[in-house]
Design a protein around this motif. Structure first.
Motif, PDB file in Angstrom:
ATOM      1  N   CYS A   1       0.825  -1.215   0.000  1.00 35.61           N
ATOM      2  CA  CYS A   1       0.000   0.000   0.000  1.00 35.61           C
ATOM      3  C   CYS A   1       0.854   1.257   0.000  1.00 35.61           C
ATOM      4  O   CYS A   1       0.594   2.209  -0.751  1.00 35.61           O
ATOM      5  CB  CYS A   1      -0.921   0.013   1.222  1.00 35.61           C
ATOM      6  SG  CYS A   1      -2.214  -1.251   1.200  1.00 35.61           S
ATOM      7  N   VAL A   2       1.870   1.287   0.863  1.00 33.52           N
ATOM      8  CA  VAL A   2       2.716   2.476   0.972  1.00 33.52           C
ATOM      9  C   VAL A   2       3.538   2.688  -0.290  1.00 33.52           C
ATOM     10  O   VAL A   2       3.732   3.817  -0.744  1.00 33.52           O
ATOM     11  CB  VAL A   2       3.630   2.367   2.216  1.00 33.52           C
ATOM     12  CG1 VAL A   2       4.687   3.466   2.214  1.00 33.52           C
ATOM     13  CG2 VAL A   2       2.790   2.442   3.490  1.00 33.52           C
ATOM     14  N   ASP A   3       4.004   1.587  -0.881  1.00 32.25           N
ATOM     15  CA  ASP A   3       4.844   1.708  -2.080  1.00 32.25           C
ATOM     16  C   ASP A   3       4.061   2.201  -3.295  1.00 32.25           C
ATOM     17  O   ASP A   3       4.633   2.824  -4.191  1.00 32.25           O
ATOM     18  CB  ASP A   3       5.498   0.360  -2.417  1.00 32.25           C
ATOM     19  CG  ASP A   3       6.631   0.018  -1.463  1.00 32.25           C
ATOM     20  OD1 ASP A   3       7.025   0.910  -0.683  1.00 32.25           O
ATOM     21  OD2 ASP A   3       7.097  -1.138  -1.482  1.00 32.25           O
ATOM     22  N   ASP A   4       2.764   1.916  -3.347  1.00 26.28           N
ATOM     23  CA  ASP A   4       1.985   2.311  -4.529  1.00 26.28           C
ATOM     24  C   ASP A   4       0.577   2.725  -4.107  1.00 26.28           C
ATOM     25  O   ASP A   4      -0.399   2.004  -4.354  1.00 26.28           O
ATOM     26  CB  ASP A   4       1.921   1.159  -5.538  1.00 26.28           C
ATOM     27  CG  ASP A   4       1.530   1.648  -6.939  1.00 26.28           C
ATOM     28  OD1 ASP A   4       1.067   2.804  -7.048  1.00 26.28           O
ATOM     29  OD2 ASP A   4       1.689   0.875  -7.898  1.00 26.28           O
TER      30      ASP A   4
ATOM     31  N   ILE B   1      -3.859   6.380   1.457  1.00 25.74           N
ATOM     32  CA  ILE B   1      -4.402   7.216   0.398  1.00 25.74           C
ATOM     33  C   ILE B   1      -4.454   8.662   0.878  1.00 25.74           C
ATOM     34  O   ILE B   1      -5.104   8.984   1.863  1.00 25.74           O
ATOM     35  CB  ILE B   1      -5.799   6.733  -0.016  1.00 25.74           C
ATOM     36  CG1 ILE B   1      -5.703   5.336  -0.636  1.00 25.74           C
ATOM     37  CG2 ILE B   1      -6.444   7.701  -1.003  1.00 25.74           C
ATOM     38  CD1 ILE B   1      -7.040   4.686  -0.913  1.00 25.74           C
ATOM     39  N   GLY B   2      -3.729   9.515   0.191  1.00 20.99           N
ATOM     40  CA  GLY B   2      -3.697  10.933   0.543  1.00 20.99           C
ATOM     41  C   GLY B   2      -2.778  11.269   1.698  1.00 20.99           C
ATOM     42  O   GLY B   2      -2.769  12.411   2.168  1.00 20.99           O
ATOM     43  N   ARG B   3      -1.977  10.299   2.166  1.00 22.74           N
ATOM     44  CA  ARG B   3      -1.063  10.564   3.279  1.00 22.74           C
ATOM     45  C   ARG B   3       0.350  10.116   2.893  1.00 22.74           C
ATOM     46  O   ARG B   3       0.791   9.033   3.275  1.00 22.74           O
ATOM     47  CB  ARG B   3      -1.518   9.839   4.546  1.00 22.74           C
ATOM     48  CG  ARG B   3      -2.837  10.358   5.084  1.00 22.74           C
ATOM     49  CD  ARG B   3      -3.294   9.575   6.308  1.00 22.74           C
ATOM     50  NE  ARG B   3      -4.569  10.094   6.748  1.00 22.74           N
ATOM     51  CZ  ARG B   3      -5.740   9.757   6.224  1.00 22.74           C
ATOM     52  NH1 ARG B   3      -5.783   8.894   5.215  1.00 22.74           N
ATOM     53  NH2 ARG B   3      -6.854  10.279   6.674  1.00 22.74           N
ATOM     54  N   PRO B   4       1.068  10.931   2.146  1.00 23.18           N
ATOM     55  CA  PRO B   4       2.384  10.505   1.662  1.00 23.18           C
ATOM     56  C   PRO B   4       3.426  10.348   2.765  1.00 23.18           C
ATOM     57  O   PRO B   4       4.477   9.751   2.534  1.00 23.18           O
ATOM     58  CB  PRO B   4       2.780  11.645   0.697  1.00 23.18           C
ATOM     59  CG  PRO B   4       1.987  12.830   1.170  1.00 23.18           C
ATOM     60  CD  PRO B   4       0.696  12.281   1.687  1.00 23.18           C
ATOM     61  N   ASP B   5       3.133  10.860   3.980  1.00 25.86           N
ATOM     62  CA  ASP B   5       4.124  10.802   5.048  1.00 25.86           C
ATOM     63  C   ASP B   5       4.020   9.538   5.898  1.00 25.86           C
ATOM     64  O   ASP B   5       4.893   9.280   6.735  1.00 25.86           O
ATOM     65  CB  ASP B   5       3.997  12.026   5.950  1.00 25.86           C
ATOM     66  CG  ASP B   5       2.594  12.171   6.522  1.00 25.86           C
ATOM     67  OD1 ASP B   5       1.653  11.654   5.890  1.00 25.86           O
ATOM     68  OD2 ASP B   5       2.440  12.812   7.577  1.00 25.86           O
ATOM     69  N   VAL B   6       2.978   8.727   5.735  1.00 26.81           N
ATOM     70  CA  VAL B   6       2.836   7.540   6.569  1.00 26.81           C
ATOM     71  C   VAL B   6       3.770   6.456   6.068  1.00 26.81           C
ATOM     72  O   VAL B   6       3.986   6.304   4.867  1.00 26.81           O
ATOM     73  CB  VAL B   6       1.366   7.050   6.570  1.00 26.81           C
ATOM     74  CG1 VAL B   6       0.984   6.470   5.213  1.00 26.81           C
ATOM     75  CG2 VAL B   6       1.130   6.023   7.654  1.00 26.81           C
ATOM     76  N   ASP B   7       4.371   5.704   6.999  1.00 27.38           N
ATOM     77  CA  ASP B   7       5.321   4.667   6.595  1.00 27.38           C
ATOM     78  C   ASP B   7       4.723   3.284   6.833  1.00 27.38           C
ATOM     79  O   ASP B   7       3.738   3.104   7.558  1.00 27.38           O
ATOM     80  CB  ASP B   7       6.668   4.817   7.307  1.00 27.38           C
ATOM     81  CG  ASP B   7       6.537   4.785   8.826  1.00 27.38           C
ATOM     82  OD1 ASP B   7       5.547   4.227   9.335  1.00 27.38           O
ATOM     83  OD2 ASP B   7       7.416   5.324   9.511  1.00 27.38           O
ATOM     84  N   ALA B   8       5.332   2.287   6.216  1.00 22.74           N
ATOM     85  CA  ALA B   8       4.804   0.924   6.266  1.00 22.74           C
ATOM     86  C   ALA B   8       4.793   0.342   7.679  1.00 22.74           C
ATOM     87  O   ALA B   8       3.813  -0.313   8.059  1.00 22.74           O
ATOM     88  CB  ALA B   8       5.595   0.027   5.310  1.00 22.74           C
TER      89      ALA B   8
END
Length: 391
Positions: free
Chosen positions: A303-306, A371-378
């Protein structure tokens, strides 16, 4: 011979709740298929009225969609507002989450409206629903912060989004359970997030544009996914996709027969990656508990990667041809059943349907967090996702 009197014409009684029937049918149609793929004539046929009769209640499809979103928003707001304040913030939080869950159990088809309402609604309508959503978010966040003094605001915001995602997850599947048991299970799963110790955020490296696929087919797929995620499948044309990779529409058609074929290929690519991740995740585990955390970690990384493909995967299936949609759902069920098997092995007190409820909640949470949160990490997504599965 005396002529028989002519029969008195029967007056057809118009149902008093016709508008409500139209609105309920339309809400389910929009929730299942999305705005663009829903036709008013199909809604009129299902209700048993003519198109002109439908237009007397709702002049345009947009008016009907906006009314459906308003109804869902009002039902959520009403249910939550009825929860009175409690001395213990945990008690109040659980009651709010239970009320929210029950609303989405009542709207298991139409509840998916929340996935695309922001893209379709015009600004005045969007502002109204946004205000209701913000009010709910703030109430839950304040309860979370009261229950966990010292929790930093970004973490409180993330846990709020995660808890609401879990509570809304019954709208993403059709697994059946008794209503009270389902409410207790889902609200309880959302409550487990309150005590999750989120890992320290990892530094985000400066992004570089990277390399793009050299093959035309892969380039088309990558460009199409980004456009579908940000603009919506029905708003994007084949010409738009071609322009993104420097091709005319005819160049796109040499690789894909239609825009729908591009969407189908993209969604199958994601489904296959999700399935492949199961085997690698299980290979790293020695116990059922480790298996669940490894599964959550693998899916969170996808999810985080794409995030674009996850956005399309979660909201674009209604645009697939029926046969492709049925096949994709069969593969999705296979993945969910595999996860659910390990949930039951880790938690033998749960039934198989309860385990599937939790798997869907965990998957929904992972998608919504990225979705919509580019700063969250895996690792952060995985911690929250695994908590829902492990309890």
């Amino acid at each position: 011979m005396t002529a028989r009197p002519s029969p008195t014409p029967r007056t057809r009684t118009r149902p008093a709740d016709r508008r409500e029937m139209v609105l309920k049918t339309a809400s389910d149609a929009f929730g299942a298929r999305g705005y663009a793929a829903t036709r008013l004539i199909d809604i009129a046929d299902e209700v048993g009225i003519s198109a002109p009769a439908l237009y007397r209640h709702f002049p345009t499809k947009y008016d009907l969609f906006a009314a459906a979103v308003d109804r869902l928003s009002e039902d959520v707001s009403t249910a939550v507002a009825e929860v009175t304040a409690c001395d213990d913030p945990r008690d109040e939080l659980r009651a709010v989450l239970a009320a929210f869950t029950e609303t989405f159990l009542d709207h298991r088809v139409s509840g998916n409206l929340y996935r695309w309402e922001q893209r379709v609604l015009r600004e005045p309508d969007r502002v109204r629903t946004r205000e209701a959503r913000i009010g709910l978010h703030r109430r839950l966040r304040s309860l979370i912060e009261a229950a966990r003094p010292g929790l930093v605001r970004p973490s409180a915001d993330l846990l709020t989004v995660a808890a609401l995602s879990v509570a809304a997850s019954p709208a993403t599947h059709r697994v059946t359970m008794p209503r009270r048991a389902a409410t207790d299970l889902v609200a309880g799963a959302a409550m487990t997030l309150l005590d999750v110790d989120l890992p320290a955020p990892t530094p985000t490296p400066a992004e570089s544009p990277g390399l793009v696929p050299a093959g035309r087919r892969e380039s088309i797929l990558a460009a199409a996914v980004a456009l579908f995620a940000h603009e919506g499948f029905h708003e994007v044309t084949v010409e738009d996709i071609g322009a993104a990779v420097g091709l005319p529409a005819s160049g796109v058609y040499r690789h894909f027969s239609s825009k729908s074929a591009i969407l189908t290929a993209s969604l199958w690519r994601t489904a296959d990656r999700t399935t492949d991740a199961v085997a690698s995740a299980l290979a790293r585990a020695q116990t059922p508990e480790q298996a669940l955390f490894s599964l959550a970690s693998s899916y969170s990384t996808l999810c985080v990667d794409d995030p674009d493909i996850m956005s399309v995967y979660l909201s674009g299936t209604g645009s697939l041809p029926d046969d492709e949609l049925r096949a994709l759902r069969r593969q999705q069920r296979t993945t969910v059943d595999e996860w659910a098997t390990w949930v039951v092995r880790a938690r033998p007190d749960l039934t198989a349907p309860a385990a599937r409820f939790l798997v869907h909640a965990s998957l929904n949470l992972a998608g919504d967090l990225v979705i919509g949160r580019p700063d969250v990490d895996a690792p952060t997504v995985a911690a929250a996702s695994a908590a829902v599965l492990l309890g």
